[in-house]
Design a protein around this motif. Structure first.
Motif, PDB file in Angstrom:
ATOM      1  N   ILE A  70       0.845  -1.184   0.000  1.00 45.26           N
ATOM      2  CA  ILE A  70       0.000   0.000   0.000  1.00 45.26           C
ATOM      3  C   ILE A  70       0.886   1.242   0.000  1.00 45.26           C
ATOM      4  O   ILE A  70       1.939   1.269   0.628  1.00 45.26           O
ATOM      5  CB  ILE A  70      -0.963   0.003   1.208  1.00 45.26           C
ATOM      6  CG1 ILE A  70      -1.970   1.146   1.086  1.00 45.26           C
ATOM      7  CG2 ILE A  70      -0.205   0.071   2.522  1.00 45.26           C
ATOM      8  CD1 ILE A  70      -3.080   1.090   2.128  1.00 45.26           C
ATOM      9  N   SER A  71       0.459   2.263  -0.720  1.00 49.37           N
ATOM     10  CA  SER A  71       1.180   3.520  -0.760  1.00 49.37           C
ATOM     11  C   SER A  71       0.189   4.645  -1.019  1.00 49.37           C
ATOM     12  O   SER A  71      -0.992   4.402  -1.287  1.00 49.37           O
ATOM     13  CB  SER A  71       2.280   3.498  -1.827  1.00 49.37           C
ATOM     14  OG  SER A  71       1.726   3.328  -3.119  1.00 49.37           O
ATOM     15  N   ARG A  72       0.663   5.875  -0.938  1.00 48.52           N
ATOM     16  CA  ARG A  72      -0.206   7.011  -1.206  1.00 48.52           C
ATOM     17  C   ARG A  72       0.596   8.163  -1.759  1.00 48.52           C
ATOM     18  O   ARG A  72       1.790   8.313  -1.482  1.00 48.52           O
ATOM     19  CB  ARG A  72      -0.960   7.436   0.060  1.00 48.52           C
ATOM     20  CG  ARG A  72      -0.073   8.007   1.156  1.00 48.52           C
ATOM     21  CD  ARG A  72      -0.839   8.145   2.471  1.00 48.52           C
ATOM     22  NE  ARG A  72      -1.949   9.074   2.357  1.00 48.52           N
ATOM     23  CZ  ARG A  72      -2.972   9.142   3.213  1.00 48.52           C
ATOM     24  NH1 ARG A  72      -3.022   8.298   4.243  1.00 48.52           N
ATOM     25  NH2 ARG A  72      -3.937  10.035   3.032  1.00 48.52           N
ATOM     26  N   ASP A  73      -0.065   8.983  -2.543  1.00 46.54           N
ATOM     27  CA  ASP A  73       0.506  10.200  -3.091  1.00 46.54           C
ATOM     28  C   ASP A  73      -0.434  11.325  -2.696  1.00 46.54           C
ATOM     29  O   ASP A  73      -1.461  11.544  -3.336  1.00 46.54           O
ATOM     30  CB  ASP A  73       0.650  10.103  -4.606  1.00 46.54           C
ATOM     31  CG  ASP A  73       1.372  11.292  -5.206  1.00 46.54           C
ATOM     32  OD1 ASP A  73       1.402  12.365  -4.589  1.00 46.54           O
ATOM     33  OD2 ASP A  73       1.919  11.147  -6.314  1.00 46.54           O
ATOM     34  N   ASN A  74      -0.092  12.026  -1.634  1.00 48.12           N
ATOM     35  CA  ASN A  74      -0.983  13.056  -1.119  1.00 48.12           C
ATOM     36  C   ASN A  74      -1.129  14.232  -2.073  1.00 48.12           C
ATOM     37  O   ASN A  74      -2.167  14.891  -2.097  1.00 48.12           O
ATOM     38  CB  ASN A  74      -0.496  13.540   0.245  1.00 48.12           C
ATOM     39  CG  ASN A  74      -0.696  12.509   1.328  1.00 48.12           C
ATOM     40  OD1 ASN A  74      -1.441  11.545   1.152  1.00 48.12           O
ATOM     41  ND2 ASN A  74      -0.039  12.699   2.459  1.00 48.12           N
ATOM     42  N   ALA A  75      -0.100  14.510  -2.859  1.00 43.78           N
ATOM     43  CA  ALA A  75      -0.175  15.590  -3.830  1.00 43.78           C
ATOM     44  C   ALA A  75      -1.219  15.300  -4.899  1.00 43.78           C
ATOM     45  O   ALA A  75      -1.852  16.223  -5.424  1.00 43.78           O
ATOM     46  CB  ALA A  75       1.182  15.842  -4.465  1.00 43.78           C
ATOM     47  N   LYS A  76      -1.398  14.024  -5.244  1.00 41.51           N
ATOM     48  CA  LYS A  76      -2.376  13.618  -6.249  1.00 41.51           C
ATOM     49  C   LYS A  76      -3.683  13.133  -5.643  1.00 41.51           C
ATOM     50  O   LYS A  76      -4.617  12.810  -6.384  1.00 41.51           O
ATOM     51  CB  LYS A  76      -1.795  12.516  -7.131  1.00 41.51           C
ATOM     52  CG  LYS A  76      -0.592  12.946  -7.945  1.00 41.51           C
ATOM     53  CD  LYS A  76      -0.083  11.800  -8.809  1.00 41.51           C
ATOM     54  CE  LYS A  76       1.100  12.225  -9.654  1.00 41.51           C
ATOM     55  NZ  LYS A  76       1.601  11.109 -10.498  1.00 41.51           N
ATOM     56  N   SER A  77      -3.751  13.046  -4.327  1.00 44.31           N
ATOM     57  CA  SER A  77      -4.928  12.539  -3.616  1.00 44.31           C
ATOM     58  C   SER A  77      -5.294  11.137  -4.086  1.00 44.31           C
ATOM     59  O   SER A  77      -6.459  10.841  -4.382  1.00 44.31           O
ATOM     60  CB  SER A  77      -6.118  13.494  -3.787  1.00 44.31           C
ATOM     61  OG  SER A  77      -5.850  14.752  -3.199  1.00 44.31           O
ATOM     62  N   VAL A  78      -4.295  10.270  -4.151  1.00 42.93           N
ATOM     63  CA  VAL A  78      -4.485   8.907  -4.621  1.00 42.93           C
ATOM     64  C   VAL A  78      -3.791   7.934  -3.673  1.00 42.93           C
ATOM     65  O   VAL A  78      -2.664   8.182  -3.241  1.00 42.93           O
ATOM     66  CB  VAL A  78      -3.943   8.706  -6.049  1.00 42.93           C
ATOM     67  CG1 VAL A  78      -4.097   7.254  -6.484  1.00 42.93           C
ATOM     68  CG2 VAL A  78      -4.656   9.623  -7.029  1.00 42.93           C
TER      69      VAL A  78
END
Length: 128
Positions: A70-78
């Motif tokens: 699992i990962s996330r990209d807060n800048a892309k809201s994904v």
């Protein structure tokens, strides 16, 4: 009120890979704990993985640890779920979920009712 939309599901052979995405239509995406759950045919919804606000702390079900990330990209809201070395028993509808609770016990992130917002799910089918 965050709105979540999953994508990336499909049909793969055993041993193959998929990457699921969860797009959030909310400017405060970085404030949410994100989780992935799955529901196989005829079975209940079960915890798969979760990630904290900063993307540092991750948690996995024993059945997927080492294969799913699992990962996330807060800048892309994904939020993402990278799925490798897939097995037929991974076949399920996969749901992303978001929780905005600030104070919580570690065990709570594994529970369905910890998450207030849910996507509609994306089908993953792994053939043998």
């Amino acid at each position: 009120q965050v709105h979540l939309v999953e994508s990336g599901g499909g049909l793969v052979q055993a041993g193959g890979s998929l990457r699921l995405s969860c797009a959030a239509s909310d400017v405060s995406f970085s404030n949410y704990i994100m989780g992935w759950f799955r529901q196989a045919p005829g079975k209940g919804r079960e915890f798969v993985a979760a990630i904290d606000w900063q993307g540092v702390g991750t948690h996995y079900a024993d059945s997927v640890r080492g294969r799913l990330t699992i990962s996330r990209d807060n800048a892309k809201s994904v939020a993402y779920l990278q799925m490798n070395t897939l097995r037929p028993e991974d076949t399920a509808v996969y749901f992303c979920a978001a929780a905005d609770k600030t104070l919580y016990e570690a065990n709570e992130i594994y529970e369905l009712n910890f998450y207030r917002h849910w996507g509609q799910g994306t089908q993953v089918t792994v053939s043998s």
